[in-house]
Write an enzyme that holds these catalytic residues in place. Structure first.
Site, mmCIF file in Angstrom:
data_model
loop_
_atom_site.group_PDB
_atom_site.id
_atom_site.type_symbol
_atom_site.label_atom_id
_atom_site.label_comp_id
_atom_site.label_asym_id
_atom_site.label_seq_id
_atom_site.Cartn_x
_atom_site.Cartn_y
_atom_site.Cartn_z
ATOM 1 N N TYR A 150 0.259 -23.934 -46.744
ATOM 2 C CA TYR A 150 0.614 -25.252 -47.286
ATOM 3 C C TYR A 150 0.404 -26.365 -46.260
ATOM 4 O O TYR A 150 0.431 -27.544 -46.603
ATOM 5 C CB TYR A 150 2.069 -25.279 -47.766
ATOM 6 N N LYS A 204 -0.237 -9.535 -46.170
ATOM 7 C CA LYS A 204 -1.419 -8.844 -46.704
ATOM 8 C C LYS A 204 -2.308 -8.487 -45.515
ATOM 9 O O LYS A 204 -3.436 -8.967 -45.387
ATOM 10 C CB LYS A 204 -2.155 -9.761 -47.693
ATOM 11 N N ASP A 212 1.727 -7.823 -52.418
ATOM 12 C CA ASP A 212 1.524 -7.536 -53.848
ATOM 13 C C ASP A 212 2.363 -6.339 -54.275
ATOM 14 O O ASP A 212 2.995 -6.349 -55.347
ATOM 15 C CB ASP A 212 0.037 -7.336 -54.181
ATOM 16 N N ASP A 260 7.267 -18.273 -51.353
ATOM 17 C CA ASP A 260 7.440 -19.192 -52.477
ATOM 18 C C ASP A 260 7.487 -18.391 -53.777
ATOM 19 O O ASP A 260 8.374 -18.552 -54.623
ATOM 20 C CB ASP A 260 6.246 -20.158 -52.474
ATOM 21 N N ASP A 268 11.097 -16.924 -55.940
ATOM 22 C CA ASP A 268 11.343 -17.323 -57.330
ATOM 23 C C ASP A 268 11.467 -16.103 -58.225
ATOM 24 O O ASP A 268 12.308 -16.048 -59.123
ATOM 25 C CB ASP A 268 10.197 -18.207 -57.848
#
Ligand code: NAD
Length: 367
Positions: A142, A192, A224, A248, A252
Site C-alpha cells: 500500500y 507467500k 492462501d 487487510d 476482515d
C-alpha cells in the site's frame, strides 16, 4: 505515581454515543477498582472540521503524542462526503496512525458463546474462538514505490510495489511475539514465500526474531492456505502475524467469523515510549453508522472491548480486562441484545445506554 493518561476522541455519529458508555466504564474502574485515569477529550473527524476546518487540529495531534493511549470512537458521515479529500474526516484518523507510527494493528476475533449462532460457520467451529491477527500497518504494497498507472507501448500499466525492510518486519514480529507471551504463546506467520521474495525475507526475519522468544511456538503458513484454515478450523490459531495486504484481507475474514460489526474492537500499537508503554490507539472496527446515529440504537460493546484491550496492552491490567470481557460475556449469555444482535426469535432490543447499564451491573456483581 501519576495516573495513566487517556485521550478520548469520540468523533462523529455513533462514535460519540458509544463513547458515553465507555466513559461510564472508565469511571467505574476509578470508583470501584482504584484504577483511575487522567482522561482528556478532544475532537476528531467531522466534529473537528466543524470547529477548526480540519479533521485533526495540531494541538490534538500533540496531545495524542503525549498521552499513554488514545481511545477513538468513529469518524465520518454524509454531511462530510463532499469535502475535499484533504479535509475529509478519515484524514484525521490516518494522520493519527501515521504520525504516531502505529505499525502493528491488532484485530482480535473472539466469539462469545452466546453469539455463536451469528457466525456464518457452524457453531462448534467458532464457539469459544479467541484469535488475534497482528497486521503490519505502515508499509508493504500500500506504500511501496514505484507505484502508479502509466502507458507502455500504447497500453496502460498499473504498478504497486511490495517492499519491506528487515527493520519493518522485525518490529511487527516483536509485537506479535510480545502479544503471544500474554496469550497462549503461539504465533503463526503468514506470507507467500513460495512466490514472493518479500515473503522469503519476511519468513527469515520472523524466524530470526523468534530466537529471542524461546517460550513461543512459531509456525509459518502460506497466506492462501491461512485464509482456508481460518474458515475451516479457526480455533487452531492463537496469534497470526502477517503483512499489510494479507492482513487487510485475513483480518476482515476472521472478524466476520464472529458475527456483528458492533462487537469488534481493535488496537494499533507503535514503538515503546519513555515509560515503556507502546504508542497506542484503541478503536472499534465499525464506522459512524449514520443510518442509526442519534437514535440510541448503537451497540457500545466494540468500543468497550477496545477499552479492555487498552487495559491489557497499554496498562498491564490483564485481570481487569478479563473482568470486563467476562461481564460482557455474562450479559450476552443472559440474553442482553442491542438491535444489531437480535436473532430471528425477536424480542425487545436494549438501547445503547441500557446495554451500558447491564454491563455496569455485571461489573458490580463481579466484585
Ligand atoms: P459503519 O460501520 O458505520 O456501518 C455499517 C453497518 O453496520 C450500518 O448498518 C450500521 O448501522 C451497522 N453498525 C455499525 N456499527 C454498529 C454498532 N456499534 N451497533 C449497531 N450497528 C452498527 O460503515 P459504513 O456505513 O460503511 O460507514 C459510515 C461512515 O463511517 C462513513 O462515513 C465511513 O467513511 C465511516 N467509517 C469510519 C470508520 C472509522 O472511523 N474507523 C470505519 C468505517 C467507516
Amino acid at each position: 505515581m501519576s495516573n495513566p493518561s487517556l485521550l478520548i476522541l469520540a468523533g462523529d455519529g455513533i462514535g460519540a454515543e458509544v463513547m458515553v458508555e465507555v466513559k461510564r466504564i472508565i469511571d467505574w474502574y476509578g470508583d470501584k477498582r482504584s484504577l483511575s485515569f487522567d482522561v482528556s477529550e478532544d475532537l476528531v473527524g467531522g466534529a473537528a472540521y466543524d470547529v477548526h476546518g480540519v479533521p485533526l487540529h495540531d494541538d490534538t495531534m500533540a496531545k495524542a503524542q503525549a498521552v499513554d493511549a488514545v481511545l477513538l470512537g468513529a469518524v465520518g458521515g454524509p454531511k462530510y462526503d463532499d469535502l475535499d479529500f484533504s479535509v475529509k474526516p478519515e484524514r484525521g484518523l490516518l494522520r493519527l496512525r501515521k504520525e504516531m507510527d502505529l505499525f502493528a494493528n491488532l484485530r482480535p476475533a473472539q466469539c462469545f458463546d452466546a453469539l455463536a449462532d451469528f457466525s456464518s460457520l457452524k457453531k462448534d467451529v467458532v464457539a469459544g474462538l479467541d484469535i488475534m491477527i497482528v497486521r503490519e500497518l505502515t508499509s508493504g504494497v500500500y506504500f511501496g514505490e514505484p507505484r502508479g498507472i502509466h502507458v507502455e507501448d500504447n497500453m496502460r500499466v498499473g504498478v504497486n510495489t511490495q517492499r519491506y525492510t528487515e527493520a519493518e518486519i522485525e518490529r511487527a514480529a516483536r509485537a506479535a511475539f510480545d502479544l503471544a507471551m500474554k496469550r497462549d504463546k503461539r504465533v503463526c506467520s503468514m506470507e507467500k514465500a513460495n512466490v514472493m521474495e518479500s515473503g522469503i525475507l519476511w519468513r527469515d526475519v520472523v524466524t530470526e526474531v523468534h530466537a529471542d522468544y524461546p517460550e513461543v511456538t512459531l509456525s509459518h503458513m502460506y497466506a492462501d492456505n491461512g485464509a482456508m484454515q481460518l474458515v475451516r478450523a479457526p480455533k487452531q490459531f492463537d496469534v497470526i502475524l502477517t503483512d499489510n495486504l494479507f492482513g487487510d484481507i485475513l483480518s476482515d475474514c476472521a472478524a466476520m467469523l464472529t458475527g456483528s460489526l458492533g462487537m469488534l474492537p481493535s488496537a494499533s500499537l507503535g514503538l515503546p515510549m519513555a515509560n515503556g508503554r507502546p504508542k497506542a490507539m484503541y478503536e472499534p472496527v465499525h464506522g459512524s453508522a449514520p443510518d442509526i446515529a442519534g437514535q440510541g440504537k448503537a451497540n457500545p460493546i466494540a468500543c468497550i472491548l477496545s477499552f479492555a484491550m487498552a487495559l491489557r496492552y497499554s496498562f498491564d491490567e490483564g485481570a481487569e480486562a478479563d473482568r470486563l470481557e467476562a461481564a460482557i460475556e455474562k450479559v450476552l449469555s443472559d440474553g442482553a441484545r442491542t438491535g444489531d444482535l437480535m436473532g430471528p426469535e425477536g424480542g425487545t432490543p436494549l438501547s445503547t445506554s441500557e446495554m451500558g447499564d447491564v454491563i455496569l451491573a455485571a461489573l458490580d456483581a463481579s466484585l
